[in-house]
Design an enzyme around this catalytic site. Structure first.
Site, PDB file in Angstrom:
ATOM      1  N   GLU A   2       9.086   5.821  -7.173  1.00  0.00           N
ATOM      2  CA  GLU A   2       8.214   5.103  -6.249  1.00  0.00           C
ATOM      3  C   GLU A   2       7.490   3.980  -6.990  1.00  0.00           C
ATOM      4  O   GLU A   2       6.677   4.228  -7.864  1.00  0.00           O
ATOM      5  CB  GLU A   2       7.208   6.067  -5.622  1.00  0.00           C
ATOM      6  CG  GLU A   2       6.379   5.439  -4.513  1.00  0.00           C
ATOM      7  CD  GLU A   2       5.484   6.449  -3.807  1.00  0.00           C
ATOM      8  OE1 GLU A   2       4.743   6.043  -2.893  1.00  0.00           O
ATOM      9  OE2 GLU A   2       5.517   7.648  -4.176  1.00  0.00           O
ATOM     10  N   GLY A  26       7.392  -1.494  -1.735  1.00  0.00           N
ATOM     11  CA  GLY A  26       6.883  -1.787  -0.402  1.00  0.00           C
ATOM     12  C   GLY A  26       5.372  -1.803  -0.369  1.00  0.00           C
ATOM     13  O   GLY A  26       4.697  -1.353  -1.305  1.00  0.00           O
ATOM     14  N   SER A  75       6.280   7.348   1.058  1.00  0.00           N
ATOM     15  CA  SER A  75       6.239   8.812   0.928  1.00  0.00           C
ATOM     16  C   SER A  75       7.123   9.477   1.977  1.00  0.00           C
ATOM     17  O   SER A  75       7.849  10.439   1.684  1.00  0.00           O
ATOM     18  CB  SER A  75       4.798   9.314   1.061  1.00  0.00           C
ATOM     19  OG  SER A  75       3.990   8.792   0.022  1.00  0.00           O
ATOM     20  N   THR A  76       7.074   8.958   3.206  1.00  0.00           N
ATOM     21  CA  THR A  76       7.934   9.492   4.268  1.00  0.00           C
ATOM     22  C   THR A  76       9.400   9.298   3.920  1.00  0.00           C
ATOM     23  O   THR A  76      10.227  10.205   4.082  1.00  0.00           O
ATOM     24  CB  THR A  76       7.627   8.796   5.605  1.00  0.00           C
ATOM     25  OG1 THR A  76       6.260   9.023   5.943  1.00  0.00           O
ATOM     26  CG2 THR A  76       8.522   9.328   6.711  1.00  0.00           C
ATOM     27  N   GLU A 104      -8.677   4.516   0.538  1.00  0.00           N
ATOM     28  CA  GLU A 104      -8.211   3.288   1.187  1.00  0.00           C
ATOM     29  C   GLU A 104      -9.130   2.808   2.299  1.00  0.00           C
ATOM     30  O   GLU A 104      -8.794   1.875   3.034  1.00  0.00           O
ATOM     31  CB  GLU A 104      -6.798   3.509   1.750  1.00  0.00           C
ATOM     32  CG  GLU A 104      -5.759   3.752   0.668  1.00  0.00           C
ATOM     33  CD  GLU A 104      -4.405   4.156   1.223  1.00  0.00           C
ATOM     34  OE1 GLU A 104      -3.431   4.147   0.450  1.00  0.00           O
ATOM     35  OE2 GLU A 104      -4.326   4.489   2.423  1.00  0.00           O
TER      36      GLU A 104
END
Length: 362
Positions: free
Chosen positions: A137, A52, A59-60, A206
């Site tokens: 991930e 994604g 992470s959630t 970021e």
């Protein structure tokens, strides 16, 4: 076997030759039995890679849904993206993630190269586990198909650098089957939603990530993962879902699963199944327990689907193999052959026939 011992080895008496034949067969059967006891077939666990955009909610998803629901808690082992390794390298504690965002043209290749290395390290470290499903991930495939493409098209990685990257990518992936997942889970949300979430979490590195960059990454995820219908080469909208591809799918995921395919797809992940989860809504998982469990049920059903598919496609012994025992047969070249396992002539020469005969006559 008896004739072979009489003619080639020099065992004159037929009963001695028969006794030796029986002794060899019993010894081999016992050895094969011990090998099977020492090395039991280990049940292969499945690996799904969670893909994604930046700030889509990976992470959630991994922490709150996979870790905190009854449906998944005992099923999955979570392997988060190795961000800590990117932020603290060597005795001088270099932060390659921060360096990439600060000077992408200077550090794009270095960063993507190190990302690949850390994913290989992470796969090795998490290869052995008790739980039947490993959730990782991202993957080396999203690295190549999304992020490397993005930095190359932005001219942050030049032609020589991407040629070097590609020159080792295929052979390394081919030699490390653990990098190839059994399935993908694509967490899908619009670039605008991802941008809002990124602004909210305020990760230091970021700060320079723009909405345009997120839109570019979103488009590359869509182009990589979704099989386009004939004549439709545009990017699918967030509201669209791929068509169901299998009648055996559970109703909860029937319209959310498809197989990766296309000429652009890496050969090692052709026909690998993928589950799409809609992550557009902003859900408070502290309060909306049912929404959290719904996501968990979809992952659990996807796991059952992939597991069932793999079990049904595993080669089964045919009728002639069922119940058959190992047999000692004479090969054409002078050795022994025991049901598919060779017993070379050199081994026969070193065999202690005197001991065998004394054993039989004792």
């Amino acid at each position: 076997m008896v004739k072979y011992l009489q003619s080639s080895i020099g065992i004159i008496h037929k009963n001695h030759a028969e006794s030796i034949t029986s002794y060899i067969k019993e010894s081999v059967d016992e050895e094969l039995k011990e090998e099977n006891n020492i090395k039991p077939a280990q049940k292969k666990r499945l690996t799904f890679c969670v893909e994604g955009n930046i700030s889509v909610g990976k992470s959630t998803f991994l922490q709150r849904i996979a870790n905190e629901t009854l449906e998944l808690r005992d099923l999955v082992e979570i392997v988060p993206e190795p961000i800590a390794k990117w932020q603290d390298i060597g005795p001088d504690h270099f932060n390659i993630l921060d360096a990439f965002y600060a000077e992408p043209q200077r550090y794009a290749y270095t960063f993507q190269n190190y990302v690949f290395v850390t994913r290989v390290m992470q796969e090795k470290e998490s290869a052995i586990g008790i739980k039947p499903l490993r959730l990782m991930e991202r993957s080396v495939f999203s690295d190549r198909m999304v992020f490397v493409r993005a930095v190359h098209e932005a001219n942050w990685m030049n032609e020589m650098e991407i040629s070097i990257y590609d020159s080792w990518f295929d052979p390394v992936v081919s030699s490390l089957p653990g990098l190839i997942p059994d399935g993908f889970i694509y967490l899908r949300a619009s670039p605008d939603t991802c941008h809002k979430r990124m602004m909210h979490r305020k990760r230091a590195e970021e700060g320079g990530v723009t909405l345009d960059y997120l839109r570019d990454l979103h488009e590359k995820h869509e182009n990589w993962l979704f099989p386009f219908q004939s004549g439709n080469h545009g990017v699918l909208s967030v509201s669209q879902l791929p068509l169901g591809v299998d009648d055996s799918l559970h109703p909860d995921i029937k319209d959310r699963v498809f197989y990766l395919e296309g000429n652009h797809m890496h050969s090692s992940i052709q026909k690998v199944p993928a589950l799409v989860l809609d992550c557009e809504p902003n859900i408070d998982f502290n309060k909306d327990i049912e929404a959290k469990r719904q996501y968990a049920r979809q992952v659990a059903k996807f796991f059952e689907f992939v597991k069932r598919k793999q079990e049904s496609s595993s080669p089964q012994p045919n009728d002639s193999e069922k119940g058959s025992s190992k047999q000692i047969l004479m090969p054409h070249q002078g050795g022994l052959w025991m049901g598919g396992k060779g017993f070379p002539e050199s081994a026969l020469k070193s065999f202690d026939f005197k001991r065998a005969m004394s054993f039989m006559s004792g």
